[in-house]
Design a protein around this motif. Structure first.
Motif, PDB file in Angstrom:
ATOM      1  N   ASN A 146       0.835  -1.194   0.000  1.00 36.82           N
ATOM      2  CA  ASN A 146       0.000   0.000   0.000  1.00 36.82           C
ATOM      3  C   ASN A 146       0.873   1.248   0.000  1.00 36.82           C
ATOM      4  OD1 ASN A 146       0.799   0.595   2.691  1.00 36.82           O
ATOM      5  ND2 ASN A 146      -0.783  -0.766   3.483  1.00 36.82           N
ATOM      6  N   SER A 147       0.231   2.400   0.005  1.00 37.52           N
ATOM      7  CA  SER A 147       0.974   3.656  -0.120  1.00 37.52           C
ATOM      8  C   SER A 147       1.968   3.844   1.022  1.00 37.52           C
ATOM      9  CB  SER A 147       0.007   4.836  -0.178  1.00 37.52           C
ATOM     10  OG  SER A 147      -0.843   4.843   0.955  1.00 37.52           O
ATOM     11  N   ALA A 148       1.561   3.495   2.244  1.00 32.28           N
ATOM     12  CA  ALA A 148       2.452   3.674   3.390  1.00 32.28           C
ATOM     13  C   ALA A 148       3.668   2.767   3.271  1.00 32.28           C
ATOM     14  CB  ALA A 148       1.698   3.382   4.691  1.00 32.28           C
ATOM     15  N   GLU A 149       3.455   1.526   2.819  1.00 32.56           N
ATOM     16  CA  GLU A 149       4.569   0.587   2.681  1.00 32.56           C
ATOM     17  C   GLU A 149       5.528   1.014   1.581  1.00 32.56           C
ATOM     18  OE1 GLU A 149       2.233  -3.479   4.105  1.00 32.56           O
ATOM     19  OE2 GLU A 149       2.170  -2.838   2.012  1.00 32.56           O
ATOM     20  N   ARG A 150       4.970   1.510   0.458  1.00 26.51           N
ATOM     21  CA  ARG A 150       5.840   1.990  -0.619  1.00 26.51           C
ATOM     22  C   ARG A 150       6.679   3.173  -0.153  1.00 26.51           C
ATOM     23  NH1 ARG A 150       1.177   1.084  -3.925  1.00 26.51           N
ATOM     24  NH2 ARG A 150       0.673   3.299  -3.779  1.00 26.51           N
ATOM     25  N   LEU A 151       6.053   4.065   0.607  1.00 18.96           N
ATOM     26  CA  LEU A 151       6.767   5.239   1.099  1.00 18.96           C
ATOM     27  C   LEU A 151       7.857   4.827   2.084  1.00 18.96           C
ATOM     28  CD1 LEU A 151       6.876   8.332   1.008  1.00 18.96           C
ATOM     29  CD2 LEU A 151       5.261   8.363   2.916  1.00 18.96           C
ATOM     30  N   LYS A 152       7.564   3.853   2.947  1.00 20.43           N
ATOM     31  CA  LYS A 152       8.547   3.393   3.918  1.00 20.43           C
ATOM     32  C   LYS A 152       9.760   2.793   3.207  1.00 20.43           C
ATOM     33  CE  LYS A 152       7.067   1.763   7.700  1.00 20.43           C
ATOM     34  NZ  LYS A 152       7.611   2.858   8.528  1.00 20.43           N
ATOM     35  N   LYS A 153       9.496   2.035   2.147  1.00 24.61           N
ATOM     36  CA  LYS A 153      10.581   1.437   1.379  1.00 24.61           C
ATOM     37  C   LYS A 153      11.449   2.521   0.743  1.00 24.61           C
ATOM     38  CE  LYS A 153      11.458  -2.225  -1.992  1.00 24.61           C
ATOM     39  NZ  LYS A 153      10.859  -3.231  -2.896  1.00 24.61           N
ATOM     40  N   LYS A 154      10.801   3.570   0.227  1.00 21.63           N
ATOM     41  CA  LYS A 154      11.531   4.681  -0.376  1.00 21.63           C
ATOM     42  C   LYS A 154      12.391   5.386   0.667  1.00 21.63           C
ATOM     43  CE  LYS A 154      12.689   8.060  -3.165  1.00 21.63           C
ATOM     44  NZ  LYS A 154      13.692   7.856  -4.223  1.00 21.63           N
ATOM     45  N   MET A 155      11.819   5.638   1.861  1.00 21.39           N
ATOM     46  CA  MET A 155      12.568   6.342   2.895  1.00 21.39           C
ATOM     47  C   MET A 155      13.723   5.488   3.416  1.00 21.39           C
ATOM     48  SD  MET A 155      11.454   9.273   2.897  1.00 21.39           S
ATOM     49  CE  MET A 155      12.653   9.738   4.144  1.00 21.39           C
ATOM     50  N   SER A 156      13.542   4.181   3.450  1.00 20.02           N
ATOM     51  CA  SER A 156      14.647   3.306   3.866  1.00 20.02           C
ATOM     52  C   SER A 156      15.817   3.442   2.900  1.00 20.02           C
ATOM     53  CB  SER A 156      14.177   1.847   3.910  1.00 20.02           C
ATOM     54  OG  SER A 156      13.197   1.670   4.903  1.00 20.02           O
ATOM     55  N   LYS A 157      15.498   3.517   1.609  1.00 19.10           N
ATOM     56  CA  LYS A 157      16.541   3.669   0.601  1.00 19.10           C
ATOM     57  C   LYS A 157      17.231   5.022   0.749  1.00 19.10           C
ATOM     58  CE  LYS A 157      17.358   3.435  -4.382  1.00 19.10           C
ATOM     59  NZ  LYS A 157      16.742   3.247  -5.728  1.00 19.10           N
TER      60      LYS A 157
END
Length: 632
Positions: A146-157
């Motif tokens: 979902n949007s929150a998970e995609r954003l979390k993955k981006k911020m981890s990178k």
């Protein structure tokens, strides 16, 4: 490949996540695409289509509507409509309801997708999409999160990149401190301390009493408090040591040490492990690692002898912001660095003012409000400040404080920190008051939450002491937090007022929010993205009695409380950091081109993938705003 397929290939290849597919897989996907024409005011899926499919907007515009006909988002060219990927669809009419769930993967009964004009859409069978996803994880990851998970993955990178490119921000303080710590018994004399420093080559000593650390003494203390004061060198070292010693735990990073030394204006910082002093880190240790940094700036500012010298130093501030942005520093790092430097300018101006005006008639504290207080300031923001004065002040004392206010505020303006447009400055008689009046202000705003009171609350509930007696503000803050925790009416009004700022519901053909004027076709990152999160964090803090002022710290401390769940807190921090990074990079680009920095970002500055992450951030904000609205 014929001309039409070639054109489709180029189009699909530019859209995340399909831009990651190799040529054979992309060619297969394109062969499986169906082309659908949907007229204005019709709904997806098109008539006669019953199976689960992914829709890709080629031309036209669509609106995603809730069951109550509320606009959720808009889709334009290149956007993906995933609402119909998850299950087999049943035939529907234009009046049927199509819906969604909280994971941003709408199901069939709560959300509708309607065309705003005649549109051309490509569609792909969901099973084909799953087959491709099994072979290429980047595809399945994109659609399964979902949007929150995609954003979390981006911020981890992003955070991983920051670790590589940044220096002090993610390096442990244990990489810098010296051990063992040189100590001296509190009963020893100043002369004995000076001899020990000379023999061991140290510029400071930890003062011990029965092996317990009770203070610190530096060569500067010996010069200022002994030699300059004419004290006998046989005087006990305890007479000149600094008793309220700042320390840092060994688990913290070097950047935390840097910020502590900048805020306290100290050169030496003992490092502790489970409360025991195990080492010492100095400004020199950190500056040798990072030459052009916050501590260096603050040191230069502290040594400035005139306003002209301060103005000269302030001209370098935008260059520091550009450098930090290029290093890949987080928005939190940049904000804390710039805010620390602004604090140094303010402190030096106060020192200059007191040298000119004489000592203050009664104790006071200079307060920062807004982004500076939250440690979220960027280069040359406008100034928000106030003064809180001891209740023992007499009417005639205000003349001194008024002169102080004008000296400091005018000096800050000369250094590029423009006057507050709303006149929230210490030069305003209303914001230069004794403790009892500040307490009345806060009590009145909480008890009678009028529109003006709520506006003042959004500014003055974010206060931090920059210089002076910290207890003055601390006592007021303690009392107001007791009241806000028990005032559901005030929190409800504050929530309603904060929810007036909503993130954009979606992009429309790369045309976002601002539809006319100087900033046409841009997004206001500050007011439509960052400010709503700042408002939510403030509400969480006030409702839970949290004294922190920094937005991220407020959210972290509220996590797991009745105000916000831990997972939602993590998602909100990710959204805040992503929006902050976009803002920092945008302003750095403007500063590089000698353009006055602002918060208006054109979607053309972003890649397609960045625009998708931006939408994810907006969805996180909207979800938590809706949750807050439901509570009140």
């Amino acid at each position: 490949m014929d001309t039409e397929l070639s054109e489709i290939y180029s189009f699909i290849q530019s859209i995340p996540p399909f831009d990651s597919l190799p040529q054979p897989a992309l060619a297969r996907l394109i062969r499986e695409l169906a082309i659908n024409y949907v007229r204005k005011d019709e709904f997806l899926p098109p008539k006669g289509v019953n199976e689960a499919r992914l829709y890709i907007v080629r031309k036209g515009a669509l609106s995603c509507l809730s069951s109550s006909n509320e606009l959720i988002s808009r889709l334009g060219e290149g956007d993906l409509c995933t609402e119909f990927c998850k299950q087999k669809l049943q035939p529907i009419s234009n009046t049927d309801e199509i819906s969604g769930n909280e994971n941003n993967t709408p199901l069939l009964t709560e959300q509708r997708v309607k065309t705003d004009e005649d549109s051309l859409v490509y569609s792909l069978d969901a099973q084909i999409l799953r087959d491709i996803g099994e072979k290429y994880p980047s595809i399945s990851d994109y659609f399964n999160h979902n949007s929150a998970e995609r954003l979390k993955k981006k911020m981890s990178k992003i955070n991983e990149e920051a670790i590589i490119s940044s220096t002090l921000m993610n390096m442990p303080v244990s990489n810098f401190y010296h051990s063992p710590v040189a100590g001296i018994d509190a009963s020893q004399s100043i002369q004995q301390a000076a001899i020990q420093m000379t023999e061991q080559g140290y510029t400071c000593l930890v003062v011990l009493d029965n092996k317990s650390c009770v203070g610190i003494v530096t060569d500067k203390d010996i010069r200022r408090r002994c030699v300059a004061e004419g004290l006998p060198i046989t005087t006990s070292i305890a007479e000149i040591m600094t008793r309220e010693m700042s320390t840092i735990d060994i688990k913290n990073n070097a950047y935390d040490a840097l910020m502590t030394m900048t805020a306290k204006h100290i050169q030496h910082l003992p490092v502790t492990n489970q409360g025991e002093v195990v080492g010492m880190v100095t400004v020199t240790d950190l500056m040798n690692n990072e030459g052009h940094n916050t501590v260096n700036f603050s040191s230069i500012i502290h040594k400035a002898k005139s306003l002209e010298q301060l103005i000269e130093v302030s001209a370098l501030l935008p260059k520091l912001q550009i450098r930090l942005a290029k290093l890949g520093a987080s928005a939190d790092h940049v904000g804390k660095s710039i805010s620390a430097i602004t604090m140094s300018f303010t402190k030096r101006l106060i020192e200059m003012a007191e040298a000119k005006l004489g000592p203050p008639p009664v104790p006071y504290a200079w307060l920062a409000a807004g982004s500076q207080a939250r440690q979220e300031q960027l280069a040359h923001s406008d100034q928000d400040n106030a003064i809180i004065i001891c209740d023992s002040m007499k009417p005639d004392d205000d003349a001194w404080f008024k002169s102080l206010a004008h000296f400091v505020c005018d000096g800050l303006a000369d250094c590029g920190f423009i006057y507050c447009p709303g006149y929230i400055m210490a030069t305003n008689d209303k914001w230069r008051q004794p403790v009892k009046n500040w307490q009345k202000y806060f009590d009145g705003w909480i008890d009678t939450p009028s529109p003006e009171a709520l506006l003042n609350s959004s500014v003055f509930f974010d206060l931090e002491t920059i210089c002076g007696d910290t207890s003055l503000l601390d006592n007021v803050r303690t009392n107001l937090l007791k009241k806000t925790q028990n005032s559901s009416l005030f929190i409800a009004h504050l929530s309603k007022n904060a929810l007036a700022l909503r993130p954009p519901l979606g992009f429309f053909r790369d045309f976002v929010l601002k539809q006319n004027g100087k900033h046409k076709a841009t997004l206001d990152l500050k007011h439509n993205g960052i400010a709503p999160i700042v408002d939510l964090a403030r509400i969480y803090a006030l409702s839970q009695g949290i004294s922190a002022v920094n937005t991220i710290e407020r959210i972290k401390q509220a996590a797991g409380s009745a105000a916000i769940t831990r997972s939602s807190a993590e998602n909100l921090i990710d959204a805040y950091e992503f929006l902050g990074i976009l803002r920092v990079k945008h302003q750095a680009n403007q500063l590089t081109k000698d353009i006055e920095p602002d918060n208006y970002l054109s979607p053309k500055e972003l890649s397609k993938l960045e625009r998708e992450h931006l939408k994810d951030a907006f969805k996180v904000i909207k979800t938590l705003q809706d949750s807050r609205q439901a509570n009140f």
